[in-house]
Scaffold this motif. Structure first.
Motif, mmCIF file in Angstrom:
data_model
loop_
_atom_site.group_PDB
_atom_site.id
_atom_site.type_symbol
_atom_site.label_atom_id
_atom_site.label_comp_id
_atom_site.label_asym_id
_atom_site.label_seq_id
_atom_site.Cartn_x
_atom_site.Cartn_y
_atom_site.Cartn_z
ATOM 1 N N TYR A 209 -36.688 118.988 -42.969
ATOM 2 C CA TYR A 209 -35.327 119.045 -42.226
ATOM 3 C C TYR A 209 -35.255 118.377 -40.988
ATOM 4 O O TYR A 209 -36.225 118.474 -40.225
ATOM 5 C CB TYR A 209 -35.225 120.681 -42.255
ATOM 6 N N ASN A 237 -26.370 125.858 -42.553
ATOM 7 C CA ASN A 237 -26.297 124.741 -42.802
ATOM 8 C C ASN A 237 -26.959 124.028 -43.994
ATOM 9 O O ASN A 237 -28.298 124.360 -44.095
ATOM 10 C CB ASN A 237 -26.847 124.062 -41.318
ATOM 11 N N TYR A 238 -26.397 123.395 -44.780
ATOM 12 C CA TYR A 238 -26.878 122.829 -46.035
ATOM 13 C C TYR A 238 -26.281 121.463 -46.646
ATOM 14 O O TYR A 238 -25.036 121.393 -45.976
ATOM 15 C CB TYR A 238 -27.243 123.960 -47.252
ATOM 16 N N SER A 239 -26.819 120.670 -47.240
ATOM 17 C CA SER A 239 -26.280 119.742 -47.737
ATOM 18 C C SER A 239 -26.943 119.338 -49.143
ATOM 19 O O SER A 239 -27.896 119.842 -49.311
ATOM 20 C CB SER A 239 -26.119 118.473 -47.051
ATOM 21 N N LEU A 240 -25.936 118.743 -50.196
ATOM 22 C CA LEU A 240 -26.526 118.520 -51.544
ATOM 23 C C LEU A 240 -26.543 117.147 -51.743
ATOM 24 O O LEU A 240 -26.058 116.200 -51.146
ATOM 25 C CB LEU A 240 -25.598 119.114 -52.514
ATOM 26 N N SER A 241 -27.597 116.922 -52.658
ATOM 27 C CA SER A 241 -27.847 115.279 -53.023
ATOM 28 C C SER A 241 -26.834 115.155 -54.258
ATOM 29 O O SER A 241 -26.541 115.887 -54.751
ATOM 30 C CB SER A 241 -29.302 115.227 -53.254
ATOM 31 N N SER A 267 -23.601 126.805 -52.440
ATOM 32 C CA SER A 267 -22.125 127.148 -51.767
ATOM 33 C C SER A 267 -21.799 128.477 -51.987
ATOM 34 O O SER A 267 -20.687 128.999 -51.361
ATOM 35 C CB SER A 267 -21.307 126.330 -52.301
ATOM 36 N N GLY A 293 -28.423 110.615 -51.761
ATOM 37 C CA GLY A 293 -28.152 111.960 -50.941
ATOM 38 C C GLY A 293 -29.061 112.644 -50.159
ATOM 39 O O GLY A 293 -30.442 112.199 -50.531
ATOM 40 N N LEU A 295 -30.463 116.620 -49.720
ATOM 41 C CA LEU A 295 -30.836 118.051 -50.007
ATOM 42 C C LEU A 295 -31.359 118.744 -48.643
ATOM 43 O O LEU A 295 -32.687 118.327 -48.548
ATOM 44 C CB LEU A 295 -31.380 118.630 -51.141
ATOM 45 N N ARG A 296 -30.741 119.504 -48.064
ATOM 46 C CA ARG A 296 -31.227 120.179 -46.939
ATOM 47 C C ARG A 296 -30.832 121.508 -46.423
ATOM 48 O O ARG A 296 -29.625 121.914 -47.320
ATOM 49 C CB ARG A 296 -31.314 119.324 -45.471
#
Length: 811
Positions: A209, A237-241, A267, A293, A295-296
């Motif tokens: 991260y 806080n997150y994001s997707l690949s 989500s 992308g 992922l975090r």
């Protein structure tokens, strides 16, 4: 001082002393007979050196690296020591590079007070920090950075590990604070164990991260929590690949759950109110090679005691509502994000679905509960949309703009309720407050109620802030041309007591000519302060605003303006102020932007105030305030005296005429009578409407005129001989009836009013034995003097009876 460092070959330790980066050289090392700025001591070597300055910690750093091979030989499991001893007091970093097979696992077990994960770039209060990297073959993954005093007690890793301990030059720490143990393969990247004792909150991050979590990897967090405590998880806080295969997800293993593992998307709202310990795993996917992308994940775990009211449910019935949403949230949402260290208030729509923010949609009923020690930290924000689909139907409907009881009965303070009113192009919107009425919030008359309404009129390109209003004023109605947003905002807990008295309503009405029209209906003792919309930024160009102000009965209104001029100069067009009473022929007061505004003036009837803007020059805005006060209407003594005097004069004239008539009647014989249309004659009516008989009224009295006055113009033609002429009364030899002569025939009257009832019986007549004498002038014999107007001719040609019939006075 002289320092000596001796390294054993078997320990596989290397010591390096380097200048601090970014520091100008100001100190050197003497090694034997040489001066150096850098020193490296390898395994099996000894070195003695001194510094040329008194504070070497300002100029140098030290790195001590120990290599441990657990692949070709046995691992030195157990406590890890800080070696070698008696090092110079420099900022130092101890590095343990442990190589191990991926078929076996390594466990780093930390002694109390355990560790706390920090974000990259964050520093620790005591400047003591740990950094842990996992090494699988040639790949290195940063597990994270940690400070002391936390909840992370163990980290299990697959394959090798590189652990760094950073100590400041003045740290008293003499132990590493961890030991190494051997474990079987964990079949995942790592397992991080966290022990939470009592009420607490921790923040954790995925490896690497804020960079990406390794492709198609799996890791697990183990949370050890007392069984009598409750835990809740929040993803901040997150994001997707971009996945080609599989799906990124999180899995929960909760002891006692019938659906282990419970799978959620990142989500989704994450589980809350979890009793006791549980595991959380993060699973990656096979990423797109061209666009992988990232992922975090950064998340928080909050542990609380069970709340007394967690089993108390509140029914929120929105099943009959349409186009409405209700959001229960923490105070300051959404602009303020609470610190993770702040106490957490959770809203739950079922025992396991809780969050700091919960939104409920219309069309359903909900049973909610609260996990919160202090409900005063929560607020409610609701929004409802009203639009017109069927023009004929919605024009007949009146919509209530009141807060539903489903909201007011909750033990949470309402912060804001927003109505969004959408009008079709053919209609406008009208806001009314029939009983409470509205007061405009102005500096001279501030609202001090428990709630207020903020009204904004908007189009897709412009926005007009109509103003802030509260109940208890004089504004009965506001009409606006565009779509409207009304925001009810509460102040304190008083709204709960006043919510039952709300009477704001809206309806769709036909088009109005102004941008906004106010109808003001004050009380007799009110003093009304009003100001133009969009205060203090000024009316938009070419906008027209009107106020219709009602004057109470037996009152006089006084209108005044707060300044002498509008205070603008027009770039295009003209700005106008118009004031006019609501009466036929009333005088209208008009002022342009370059003229003085009217002085305070009295208004005796309902009146209009209209302000129309031009396009002002740059940095000039049209803002105007005015006030209206009321006083009782006073009767003018001068008018009364004038009326009495006028009545006296008329009485004197009447007496004089009567005396002249009687005198002429005695002195002239024979008499010639002429029909006098000015005598107060009345057409015979129903007996019950007659108030006096013919003997008592003057309907049979005719003015008498001397023969010479009537026929004087003929004397010149007859040489003075007077002979009887036609139209002179002659005795009638036939039978005499009881009915008096009729008034002029109806065909000669103007605007005769006929009875609306054709079956109404003819009016009863009153008889009188008196005889009548007429002298008629022949048509064309009257001399035109030329000084009588056409209007006077018309009036003189009608009898009094005809004029009274025109005026509707005939009984």
């Amino acid at each position: 001082a002289s320092f000596t460092i001796s390294l054993r070959k078997a320990d596989s330790i290397t010591v390096t002393i380097k200048p601090r980066p970014g520091i100008l050289p100001g100190c050197q090392m003497h090694v034997k007979n040489a001066t150096r700025s850098e020193l490296k001591i390898k395994p099996g070597e000894n070195a003695t050196f001194t510094f040329t300055c008194r504070a070497p910690e300002k100029y140098f750093t030290m790195k001590i690296q120990k290599n441990i091979d657990c692949v070709s030989g046995p691992c030195p499991f157990g406590e890890v020591h800080l070696y070698p001893p008696k090092l110079p007091r420099l900022n130092r970093t101890f590095v343990w590079d442990v190589k191990a097979s991926t078929k076996a696992g390594l466990e780093l077990k930390f002694s109390t007070p355990w560790l706390r994960q920090i974000e990259p770039g964050e520093t620790c209060p005591d400047s003591v920090s740990y950094n842990i990297n996992s090494c699988i073959d040639t790949a290195t993954v940063n597990i994270g950075s940690f400070c002391r005093n936390g909840s992370v007690s163990r980290i299990k890793l697959l394959g090798g590990v590189v652990l760094s301990l950073h100590l400041p030059w003045d740290s008293p720490l003499t132990t590493s604070g961890f030991n190494i143990a051997n474990r079987t393969s964990i079949k995942r990247l790592c397992i991080i164990e966290s022990i939470l004792e009592g009420e607490s909150s921790i923040t954790l991050m995925s490896p690497n991260y804020p960079l990406g979590f390794p492709e198609d990897e799996l890791m697990t967090w183990q949370f050890v929590i007392p069984p009598n405590m409750r835990a809740s998880v929040f993803f901040h806080n997150y994001s997707l690949s971009n996945c080609e295969r599989k799906e990124e997800r999180v899995e929960y293993y909760i002891p006692g759950s019938v659906s282990n593992p419970e799978v959620f998307k990142l989500s989704d709202s994450q589980p809350a109110n979890i009793p006791g310990s549980f595991n959380l795993s993060l699973q990656g996917c096979d990423q797109d090679a061209q666009n992988p992308g990232v992922l975090r994940l950064l998340f928080q775990v909050v542990v609380q005691h069970p709340q007394v009211n967690e089993n108390v449910t509140h029914l929120v019935d929105l099943s009959k509502e349409k186009n409405m949403s209700v959001t229960i949230h923490f105070e300051g949402w959404p602009s303020h994000v609470p610190l993770m260290s702040e106490p957490v208030c959770l809203i739950c729509k079922d025992p396991r679905t809780c969050d700091r923010v919960l939104t409920l949609a219309s069309g359903a009923a909900y049973k909610i509960s609260f996990l919160c020690k202090d409900l005063s930290r929560l607020r409610i924000t609701a929004e409802k949309g009203i639009s017109c689909v069927d023009l004929r139907w919605c024009q007949r409907k009146i919509y209530s703009l009141s807060v539903p009881k489903a909201i007011t009965q909750l033990p949470v303070q309402l912060h804001r309720f927003i109505w969004k009113l959408l009008a079709p192009s053919q209609l406008n919107i009208e806001i009314t407050s029939p009983s409470l009425k509205l007061q405009q919030h102005v500096p001279e008359q501030r609202c001090n109620t428990s709630y207020s309404y903020g009204i904004v009129s908007a189009t897709p390109t412009t926005e007009l802030t109509v103003g802030v209003f509260c109940p208890g004023g004089s504004i009965e109605k506001i009409q606006m041309r565009n779509n409207i947003t009304i925001a009810l905002k509460t102040f304190g807990k008083g709204f709960l007591n006043e919510s039952n008295r709300q009477d704001l309503k809206m309806s769709f009405v036909p088009h109005i000519k102004d941008e906004c029209t106010f109808t003001v209906s004050p009380g007799p003792k009110d003093k009304v302060h009003l100001q133009t919309p969009n205060w203090p930024y000024g009316l938009p160009p070419y906008v027209s605003i009107s106020w219709y102000i009602m004057v109470p009965s037996k009152q006089v209104a006084r209108l005044g303006f707060s300044k002498e001029r509008m205070g603008i100069a027009c770039q295009t067009g003209r700005a106008y102020l118009n004031v006019k009473e609501e009466a036929a022929g009333a005088e209208e007061t008009v002022r342009r932007e370059d003229e003085l505004l009217p002085k305070p003036k009295d208004m005796y009837r309902d009146f209009w105030v209209n302000i129309s803007n031009c396009k002002p020059t740059e940095k000039m805005q049209l803002t105007l305030q005015f006030w209206v006060t009321f006083t009782e209407k006073q009767i003018d003594l001068g008018v009364i005296l004038a009326a009495v005097a006028g009545a006296g004069v008329l009485t004197a004239i009447g007496l004089t005429v009567c005396c002249v008539k009687k005198k002429k009647k005695k002195s002239q014989d024979p008499m010639v009578g002429v029909y006098n249309a000015n005598v107060n004659t009345q057409a015979p009516g129903k007996q019950k409407l007659l108030r006096k008989g013919r003997q008592n009224n003057e309907s049979h009295v005719y003015a008498v005129i001397d023969d010479a006055m009537v026929y004087g113009h003929l004397l010149k033609e007859t040489n003075g001989l007077v002979a009887p002429e036609v139209d002179v009364y002659r005795p009638f030899d036939g039978p005499m009836g009881p009915v008096p002569p009729s008034p002029p025939p109806f065909s000669f009257r103007k605007d005769t009013k006929h009875s609306s009832n054709p079956e109404e019986p003819p009016p009863l007549t009153d008889t009188d034995p008196d005889t009548y004498t007429f002298a008629h002038q022949k048509l064309g014999q009257v001399e035109d003097t030329g000084d009588t107007s056409e209007k006077n001719h018309g009036e003189m040609s009608l009898s009094l009876l005809e004029r009274k019939e025109q005026d509707g006075l005939v009984e």
